[in-house]
Design an enzyme around this catalytic site. Structure first.
Site, short mmCIF file in Angstrom:
data_model
loop_
_atom_site.label_atom_id
_atom_site.label_comp_id
_atom_site.label_asym_id
_atom_site.label_seq_id
_atom_site.Cartn_x
_atom_site.Cartn_y
_atom_site.Cartn_z
N LYS A 139 0.85 -1.20 0.00
CA LYS A 139 0.00 0.00 0.00
C LYS A 139 0.88 1.25 0.00
O LYS A 139 1.96 1.27 0.62
CB LYS A 139 -0.89 -0.02 1.24
CG LYS A 139 -1.95 1.08 1.28
CD LYS A 139 -2.84 0.91 2.52
CE LYS A 139 -3.95 1.95 2.54
NZ LYS A 139 -4.79 1.85 3.74
N SER A 167 -9.66 2.04 2.80
CA SER A 167 -8.78 2.79 1.96
C SER A 167 -7.77 1.92 1.21
O SER A 167 -7.13 2.39 0.26
CB SER A 167 -8.02 3.84 2.78
OG SER A 167 -7.30 3.21 3.81
N SER A 215 -10.04 -0.42 7.01
CA SER A 215 -9.46 -0.23 5.68
C SER A 215 -8.78 -1.42 5.06
O SER A 215 -8.35 -1.34 3.91
CB SER A 215 -8.48 0.95 5.71
OG SER A 215 -9.21 2.15 5.85
#
Lengths: 90, 495
Positions: free
Chosen positions: B85, B160, B184
């Site tokens: 990420k 996210s 997330s």
């Protein structure tokens, strides 16, 4: 809340907002605060807000850094002689 | 060519150690998938492929991994392509947290979790798209355009960590890292049909991960199944002196409900008691999601689990607590992004008199560099921390947080796990949740685990009539992480 409150918060947070943005934020804040204020109805007598933090100590000895000082300095948006350069502070 | 969609980390690892597969072959297949689908799906912001990356190029990493495997020293993650990420620092690589503010920022050190992955010989294949500064549940807040859900490109992948979830779902890698502050990892895992897990707070170091809300953030794995997720998990846990909240997981003992001791993966958890907070499922949950949830309960019963209704009245307030504490911490953590030392700088004016011109730089830089949701949360955080409101909001939220922690501690004396659907709906359409509060409510089932600091996993549980993935979520007591992985295996083997 009113626009003045949003402006004060923006000033504290050092963010510039257009008039439209201030209006939208006011609306958002009212909606969100309207939801989160339900915490005030929760019975929490005798509960102290002890935060999770506790001190973790180490010896005051220099350790070798794992990061590249040059890479950090290279990324200063404006610098001189390895120092960060900014607009006047005082 | 190799079908990565059929491979797991476990299987690929065995094949490489047996000489049936090379890391170069595996990584090449992933790179081909990326080449074919990334333009449309916008999953990767950057793929570490090309001569510009030198020794860091994914195929160069794969070559080194093949040499390690040949020498007999290969481990479970050696040569396995993992996506990272965009808020996790990899030394020398760009990292932007999905923002314009840090568009050209280059990391000057490895995050602890990256160090661990590198030590294990994993191949870091690229950085995945995300909501800006991890704020969002859809990747619609990314400064680089949203990620499209691979199952229906008119829908969100969740957020996210939407990019990381979709990367695993599309065979662009075999595993990924994400971050979970309010859901997330778990919510996009549910929307994309993969396993996503949030470890117990403090067993995975947050050093080198861009902080969102420091008392809530945790890094965790995405994978196709729980064995794979556990392989990544085992690699990234560890005490790190750079994260003073981190503890040594392996030395923690825990009691998983009425029976104590860790349950080794593979051993059926027959007899375990699962608590269902039915009150939470009364409103706002899609009919199909509820039906799927009930079906999952039946499957668990067949696998030998016991189901029990539980009441968690304090935890009903977890989302409200979250949207007070998290913005407060965000407003503090993001104050370092002021255009001074790094990131976007829009020069301010030197102001007349004694006013500090540098404040104008802060304002112009932050306004240019932060998207709408980021600003919203910073302003909200500033409000709840400001004089006159601090007690009513911030302090009160902490008290309710403690009440929620205690409530979970107590419930785990009666049950081994708490189970809910991961999300109240399947993946929603782009633009559908334009109202901030509507978007926040999609975290209603995931948030309690972050508030209480306990581990939680989302497991794929089937598909809706529109072929959208659905997920079920299990939450366990502090340090019961390994038990959570075992449940998915049980469900899979008891189909």
């Amino acid at each position: 809340m009113d626009i003045k409150d949003v402006e004060n918060l923006a000033e504290l947070a050092k963010i510039e907002l257009t008039d439209k943005e201030k209006e939208n934020l006011l609306k958002d804040m009212e909606e969100i605060l309207g939801y989160v204020k339900q915490v005030q109805e929760v019975e929490t007598k005798d509960v102290e807000p002890s935060y999770l933090n506790k001190n973790v100590w180490r010896e005051d000895l220099p350790a070798s850094s794992v990061f590249s000082k040059d890479l950090i300095i290279d990324q200063f948006p404006d610098s001189k002689d390895g120092f960060v350069k900014v607009k006047k502070i005082l | 060519m190799l079908d990565v969609k059929d491979l797991t980390i476990e299987k690929a690892g065995k094949m490489m150690r047996n000489g049936e597969l090379t890391s170069i072959g595996l990584v090449s297949a992933c790179l081909k998938n990326i080449e074919e689908k990334n333009k449309e799906l916008n999953i990767f912001l950057e793929v570490f492929s090309g001569s510009a990356f030198g020794g860091d190029d994914a195929l160069e990493q794969a070559k080194k991994a093949d040499e390690i495997i040949k020498s007999g020293k290969g481990g479970k993650l050696t040569g396995i392509p993992i996506a990272i990420k965009d808020n996790i620092l990899i030394n020398g690589r760009k990292v932007s947290a999905g923002s314009k503010m840090l568009e050209n920022y280059t990391a000057s050190y490895d995050a602890f979790v990256i160090k661990k992955l590198k030590e294990a010989g994993a191949v870091l294949i690229g950085r995945t798209n995300m909501d800006e500064f991890a704020m969002g549940s859809s990747t619609e807040n990314s400064a680089y355009g949203p990620v499209k859900n691979p199952f229906d490109t008119s829908r969100v992948p969740g957020g996210s960590s939407g990019g990381s979830a979709a990367a695993v779902a599309t065979g662009m890698c075999l595993g990924a890292l994400g971050s979970d502050t309010g859901g997330s990892i778990r919510q996009p895992a549910s929307f994309c049909g993969v396993v996503g897990m949030k470890p117990s707070y403090d067993i995975v170091s947050r050093s080198g991960v861009m902080a969102m809300a420091s008392s809530l953030d945790q890094i965790g794995p995405f994978a196709k199944n729980s064995e794979d997720a556990k392989i990544i998990f085992d690699t990234i846990v560890g005490k790190d002196e750079m994260d003073s909240t981190s503890v040594d997981f392996t030395s923690q003992s825990f009691s998983s409900g009425p029976r104590s001791g860790p349950r080794p993966l593979g051993k059926a958890l027959s007899g375990s008691v699962i608590g269902v907070p039915r009150e939470w499922l009364k409103d706002g949950v899609d009919k199909e999601v509820l039906e799927n949830f009930e079906e999952s309960l039946e499957k668990l019963k067949k696998a030998g689990y016991k189901i029990k209704d539980v009441l968690l009245p304090y935890s009903k307030y977890a989302l409200a607590v979250y949207y007070i504490l998290m913005p407060a911490e965000v407003s503090t953590n993001l104050s370092r992004l002021d255009g001074v030392r790094y990131g976007l700088r829009k020069e301010g004016e030197n102001l007349p008199g004694r006013q500090a011109g540098v404040f104008d730089t802060y304002k112009k830089s932050r306004s240019a560099g932060f998207g709408a949701e980021t600003r919203r949360r910073i302003i909200l955080g500033t409000y709840v921390l400001s004089h006159g409101y601090y007690d009513a909001y911030y302090n009160k939220a902490w008290k309710v947080r403690h009440a929620i922690e205690k409530e979970f501690e107590n419930i785990f004396k009666d049950v081994d796990f708490v189970m809910t659907p991961t999300t109240p709906t399947t993946a929603f359409k782009f633009g559908e949740k334009s109202d901030p509060l509507q978007m926040y409510l999609s975290d209603i089932f995931t948030v309690p685990a972050n508030i209480a600091g306990i581990p939680s996993i989302s497991i794929p549980s089937g598909f809706s009539k529109e072929n959208l993935p659905m997920g079920i979520q299990f939450t366990g007591p502090l340090f019961s992480d390994e038990s959570l992985f075992a449940i998915e295996k049980d469900l899979r083997e008891n189909k």
